[in-house]
Design an enzyme around this catalytic site. Structure first.
Site, PDB file in Angstrom:
ATOM      1  N   ILE A  17     -53.462 -26.249   6.180  1.00  0.00           N
ATOM      2  CA  ILE A  17     -54.449 -27.251   5.753  1.00  0.00           C
ATOM      3  C   ILE A  17     -54.473 -28.422   6.734  1.00  0.00           C
ATOM      4  O   ILE A  17     -55.532 -28.924   7.113  1.00  0.00           O
ATOM      5  CB  ILE A  17     -54.143 -27.756   4.317  1.00  0.00           C
ATOM      6  CG1 ILE A  17     -54.145 -26.585   3.331  1.00  0.00           C
ATOM      7  CG2 ILE A  17     -55.156 -28.815   3.882  1.00  0.00           C
ATOM      8  CD1 ILE A  17     -53.629 -26.926   1.935  1.00  0.00           C
ATOM      9  N   ASP A  38     -45.370 -33.320  13.373  1.00  0.00           N
ATOM     10  CA  ASP A  38     -45.020 -32.027  12.776  1.00  0.00           C
ATOM     11  C   ASP A  38     -43.709 -31.538  13.398  1.00  0.00           C
ATOM     12  O   ASP A  38     -43.498 -31.647  14.595  1.00  0.00           O
ATOM     13  CB  ASP A  38     -46.143 -31.017  13.036  1.00  0.00           C
ATOM     14  CG  ASP A  38     -46.077 -29.829  12.100  1.00  0.00           C
ATOM     15  OD1 ASP A  38     -47.009 -29.644  11.295  1.00  0.00           O
ATOM     16  OD2 ASP A  38     -45.083 -29.069  12.167  1.00  0.00           O
ATOM     17  N   THR A  41     -41.927 -26.131  12.075  1.00  0.00           N
ATOM     18  CA  THR A  41     -41.112 -25.119  11.400  1.00  0.00           C
ATOM     19  C   THR A  41     -41.813 -23.781  11.620  1.00  0.00           C
ATOM     20  O   THR A  41     -42.838 -23.713  12.303  1.00  0.00           O
ATOM     21  CB  THR A  41     -41.043 -25.384   9.882  1.00  0.00           C
ATOM     22  OG1 THR A  41     -42.360 -25.170   9.331  1.00  0.00           O
ATOM     23  CG2 THR A  41     -40.575 -26.795   9.572  1.00  0.00           C
ATOM     24  N   GLU A  89     -42.484 -28.043   2.894  1.00  0.00           N
ATOM     25  CA  GLU A  89     -42.226 -26.619   2.727  1.00  0.00           C
ATOM     26  C   GLU A  89     -43.176 -26.191   1.614  1.00  0.00           C
ATOM     27  O   GLU A  89     -43.201 -26.825   0.550  1.00  0.00           O
ATOM     28  CB  GLU A  89     -40.768 -26.377   2.336  1.00  0.00           C
ATOM     29  CG  GLU A  89     -39.777 -26.584   3.468  1.00  0.00           C
ATOM     30  CD  GLU A  89     -39.944 -25.567   4.599  1.00  0.00           C
ATOM     31  OE1 GLU A  89     -40.439 -24.451   4.340  1.00  0.00           O
ATOM     32  OE2 GLU A  89     -39.585 -25.909   5.745  1.00  0.00           O
ATOM     33  N   SER A  90     -43.934 -25.112   1.836  1.00  0.00           N
ATOM     34  CA  SER A  90     -45.073 -24.865   0.927  1.00  0.00           C
ATOM     35  C   SER A  90     -45.092 -23.500   0.236  1.00  0.00           C
ATOM     36  O   SER A  90     -45.996 -23.239  -0.540  1.00  0.00           O
ATOM     37  CB  SER A  90     -46.384 -25.030   1.715  1.00  0.00           C
ATOM     38  OG  SER A  90     -46.540 -23.966   2.631  1.00  0.00           O
ATOM     39  N   THR A 140     -50.233 -30.664  -5.061  1.00  0.00           N
ATOM     40  CA  THR A 140     -50.688 -29.366  -5.541  1.00  0.00           C
ATOM     41  C   THR A 140     -50.904 -29.383  -7.054  1.00  0.00           C
ATOM     42  O   THR A 140     -50.273 -30.167  -7.771  1.00  0.00           O
ATOM     43  CB  THR A 140     -49.616 -28.304  -5.182  1.00  0.00           C
ATOM     44  OG1 THR A 140     -49.863 -27.113  -5.933  1.00  0.00           O
ATOM     45  CG2 THR A 140     -48.214 -28.772  -5.556  1.00  0.00           C
ATOM     46  N   ASP A 141     -51.746 -28.474  -7.538  1.00  0.00           N
ATOM     47  CA  ASP A 141     -51.921 -28.333  -8.989  1.00  0.00           C
ATOM     48  C   ASP A 141     -50.685 -27.710  -9.646  1.00  0.00           C
ATOM     49  O   ASP A 141     -50.553 -27.728 -10.868  1.00  0.00           O
ATOM     50  CB  ASP A 141     -53.180 -27.501  -9.310  1.00  0.00           C
ATOM     51  CG  ASP A 141     -53.161 -26.097  -8.728  1.00  0.00           C
ATOM     52  OD1 ASP A 141     -52.218 -25.761  -7.986  1.00  0.00           O
ATOM     53  OD2 ASP A 141     -54.103 -25.325  -9.017  1.00  0.00           O
ATOM     54  N   GLU A 142     -49.783 -27.157  -8.813  1.00  0.00           N
ATOM     55  CA  GLU A 142     -48.631 -26.452  -9.394  1.00  0.00           C
ATOM     56  C   GLU A 142     -47.667 -27.403 -10.114  1.00  0.00           C
ATOM     57  O   GLU A 142     -46.846 -26.961 -10.917  1.00  0.00           O
ATOM     58  CB  GLU A 142     -47.904 -25.636  -8.311  1.00  0.00           C
ATOM     59  CG  GLU A 142     -48.872 -24.664  -7.643  1.00  0.00           C
ATOM     60  CD  GLU A 142     -48.239 -23.615  -6.734  1.00  0.00           C
ATOM     61  OE1 GLU A 142     -47.058 -23.307  -6.925  1.00  0.00           O
ATOM     62  OE2 GLU A 142     -48.948 -23.120  -5.842  1.00  0.00           O
ATOM     63  N   TYR A 165     -40.416 -25.191  -5.523  1.00  0.00           N
ATOM     64  CA  TYR A 165     -41.508 -25.798  -4.742  1.00  0.00           C
ATOM     65  C   TYR A 165     -42.260 -26.837  -5.569  1.00  0.00           C
ATOM     66  O   TYR A 165     -42.389 -27.999  -5.169  1.00  0.00           O
ATOM     67  CB  TYR A 165     -42.481 -24.719  -4.248  1.00  0.00           C
ATOM     68  CG  TYR A 165     -43.811 -25.274  -3.772  1.00  0.00           C
ATOM     69  CD1 TYR A 165     -43.898 -26.103  -2.658  1.00  0.00           C
ATOM     70  CD2 TYR A 165     -45.008 -24.978  -4.454  1.00  0.00           C
ATOM     71  CE1 TYR A 165     -45.116 -26.627  -2.233  1.00  0.00           C
ATOM     72  CE2 TYR A 165     -46.233 -25.495  -4.041  1.00  0.00           C
ATOM     73  CZ  TYR A 165     -46.280 -26.318  -2.928  1.00  0.00           C
ATOM     74  OH  TYR A 165     -47.486 -26.842  -2.519  1.00  0.00           O
ATOM     75  N   LYS A 169     -42.516 -30.969  -5.234  1.00  0.00           N
ATOM     76  CA  LYS A 169     -43.785 -31.690  -5.052  1.00  0.00           C
ATOM     77  C   LYS A 169     -43.987 -32.696  -6.189  1.00  0.00           C
ATOM     78  O   LYS A 169     -44.454 -33.813  -5.966  1.00  0.00           O
ATOM     79  CB  LYS A 169     -44.963 -30.707  -4.999  1.00  0.00           C
ATOM     80  CG  LYS A 169     -45.024 -29.831  -3.764  1.00  0.00           C
ATOM     81  CD  LYS A 169     -45.235 -30.574  -2.451  1.00  0.00           C
ATOM     82  CE  LYS A 169     -46.608 -31.180  -2.310  1.00  0.00           C
ATOM     83  NZ  LYS A 169     -46.827 -31.727  -0.939  1.00  0.00           N
ATOM     84  N   ASN A 194     -55.268 -23.543  -5.057  1.00  0.00           N
ATOM     85  CA  ASN A 194     -54.950 -22.664  -3.914  1.00  0.00           C
ATOM     86  C   ASN A 194     -56.067 -22.664  -2.873  1.00  0.00           C
ATOM     87  O   ASN A 194     -57.223 -22.441  -3.206  1.00  0.00           O
ATOM     88  CB  ASN A 194     -54.763 -21.213  -4.385  1.00  0.00           C
ATOM     89  CG  ASN A 194     -53.468 -21.011  -5.123  1.00  0.00           C
ATOM     90  OD1 ASN A 194     -53.239 -21.614  -6.165  1.00  0.00           O
ATOM     91  ND2 ASN A 194     -52.605 -20.171  -4.598  1.00  0.00           N
ATOM     92  N   ASN A 195     -55.672 -22.890  -1.629  1.00  0.00           N
ATOM     93  CA  ASN A 195     -56.617 -22.855  -0.517  1.00  0.00           C
ATOM     94  C   ASN A 195     -56.604 -21.483   0.154  1.00  0.00           C
ATOM     95  O   ASN A 195     -55.603 -20.770   0.093  1.00  0.00           O
ATOM     96  CB  ASN A 195     -56.212 -23.865   0.556  1.00  0.00           C
ATOM     97  CG  ASN A 195     -56.472 -25.317   0.174  1.00  0.00           C
ATOM     98  OD1 ASN A 195     -56.762 -26.128   1.024  1.00  0.00           O
ATOM     99  ND2 ASN A 195     -56.380 -25.659  -1.095  1.00  0.00           N
ATOM    100  N   ARG A 296     -42.509 -12.096  -9.413  1.00  0.00           N
ATOM    101  CA  ARG A 296     -41.854 -13.315  -8.920  1.00  0.00           C
ATOM    102  C   ARG A 296     -41.139 -13.987 -10.105  1.00  0.00           C
ATOM    103  O   ARG A 296     -41.699 -14.043 -11.207  1.00  0.00           O
ATOM    104  CB  ARG A 296     -42.943 -14.234  -8.359  1.00  0.00           C
ATOM    105  CG  ARG A 296     -42.473 -15.601  -7.952  1.00  0.00           C
ATOM    106  CD  ARG A 296     -43.661 -16.486  -7.581  1.00  0.00           C
ATOM    107  NE  ARG A 296     -44.112 -16.268  -6.220  1.00  0.00           N
ATOM    108  CZ  ARG A 296     -45.222 -16.814  -5.718  1.00  0.00           C
ATOM    109  NH1 ARG A 296     -45.995 -17.577  -6.461  1.00  0.00           N
ATOM    110  NH2 ARG A 296     -45.577 -16.590  -4.460  1.00  0.00           N
TER     111      ARG A 296
END
Ligand code: NAD
Ligand code: TYD
Length: 359
Positions: A17, A38, A41, A89-90, A140-142, A165, A169, A194-195, A296
């Protein structure tokens, strides 16, 4: 520098992104000084920014947001007036096998940036609204956890993260708000769904499936493939970030999403169909690659964003339909075989040394 010039730090600009955000800002704002920080990584790839790397308003700095001293020094050198923080970390699966890395980068890294902004800005901070400064945290929406079959995440939904994760966030979101409440830092947060799109690292569902289909490799579907995600074309996210950065209200949170929910298995079947057509394979060929694998751990069932606040207050709506976005994405992955090959071979890691070492 002209009076409308701004010095903007974008973190994580070599990632998926971030590279779209850097490109949009560098091309749209010739008077801004854009610094992309950046660490490079495994997820950072400077080949993503090949087309803008020589622009005079763009500087790349290789560095780690976890190194507080380094971050302070960078703020003192560039006197940033704005920060757009994407470095993280995503990937959820990696967070399950290595949570500490996520805590370190996503939480400590964010606090280092907040501290540096606070130190630089606090002496001249006016009231939040009049302030020329802006610390914009991309989330994130997560963080909201998982939905059942109905309902949507709004900005008021209680945080309930389930993966390391999303927990990291969520924690960084809380810290960003704490710096606003405690020190008056002018912050904004957006939480996006999600993108997908060009330059997506091929460990995430869509690029992984496209890469595997192309190479006739199995497509792993977690559990029964019943989980639902709300997909947004990455350039629409970058446009939303541009809008929020310039027009969003300090202290506010905005949800960003595509109103575009897909069950994983239906999405994968659609990708198979599109790829069969593009690769001139008989219909049904790629579907045979679908392989159901162990689910998962802690797999969130459904994410879906209510994006009415950003629509009503800032006028943002997605401009790219899913049909159009997927077509663009599939074409991009088929036309950019070298980009993909450089990732799978590990060659992309040499780009920095080749292009930047002697600058
Ligand atoms: P990405 O993994 O593709 O890129 C992350 C970038 O951050 C990489 O270039 C990496 O090198 C850099 N980075 C990692 N650790 C660093 C460190 N310690 N110091 C400096 N740089 C470091 O991620 P992405 O998918 O582009 O996501 C960007 C941001 O957007 C993240 O904050 C993520 O939480 C958020 N987000 C992502 C999605 C999505 O669908 N991908 C959706 C909503 C929000
Ligand atoms: P992912 O792209 O990892 O994004 P996130 O977990 O952040 O939503 O995964 C999207 C969905 O696809 C998620 O429900 C997990 C599932 N998935 C698979 O079924 N197989 C895979 O190989 C991957 C990477 C993900």
């Amino acid at each position: 520098m002209p009076s409308d010039s701004k010095s903007i730090l974008i973190t994580g600009g070599a990632g998926f992104i971030g590279s779209h955000v850097v490109r949009l800002f560098v091309n749209t704002y010739p008077n801004y000084k854009i610094v992309n920080l950046d660490k490079l990584t495994y997820a950072g790839n400077l080949e993503n920014l090949r087309d803008i790397e020589n622009k005079t308003n763009y500087t790349f700095v290789k560095g780690d947001i976890v190194n507080g001293e380094f971050v302070h020094e960078l703020f003192n050198i560039h006197k940033f007036t704005g920060v757009i923080h994407l470095a993280a970390e995503s990937h959820v699966d990696r967070s399950i096998s290595n949570p500490l890395e996520f805590v370190t980068t996503n939480i400590i890294g964010t606090v280092n940036l907040l501290n540096a902004a606070k130190q630089l800005w606090q002496p001249t901070l006016n009231t939040a609204n009049k302030s020329p400064y802006r610390f914009y945290h991309i989330s994130t929406d997560e963080v909201y956890g998982a939905l059942g079959a109905s309902g949507f995440f709004t900005e008021k939904t209680k945080y309930d993260p389930h993966s390391p994760y999303s927990a990291s966030k969520a924690s960084s979101d809380h810290l960003v708000r704490a710096y606003a409440d405690t020190y008056g830092l002018p912050v904004i947060i957006t939480n996006c769904s999600n993108n997908y799109g060009p330059y997506h690292f091929p460990e995430k569902l869509i690029p992984l499936a496209l890469n595997n289909i192309k190479n006739n490799k199995n497509i792993p579907v977690y559990g029964k493939g019943e989980n639902i995600r709300d997909w947004l074309f990455v350039e629409d996210h970058a446009r939303a970030i541009n809008l929020v950065f310039h027009k969003g209200k300090s202290g506010e949170t905005y949800n960003i999403g595509g109103h575009n929910e897909w069950k994983n298995i239906d999405l994968i079947r659609l990708l198979c169909k599109l790829m069969d057509a593009k690769l001139n394979r008989p219909a049904g060929t790629s579907e045979k690659l679908i392989t159901f694998v162990t689910d998962r751990a802690g797999h969130d069932l459904r994410y879906a964003i209510d994006a009415s606040k950003i629509k009503n207050e800032l006028g943002w709506v997605p401009s790219v339909s899913f049909e159009e976005g997927l077509e663009k994405t599939v074409d991009w992955f088929l036309e950019n075989e070298k980009w993909l090959k450089n990732i799978t071979s590990g060659n992309y890691k040499n780009y920095y040394e080749k292009q930047y070492a002697n600058r």
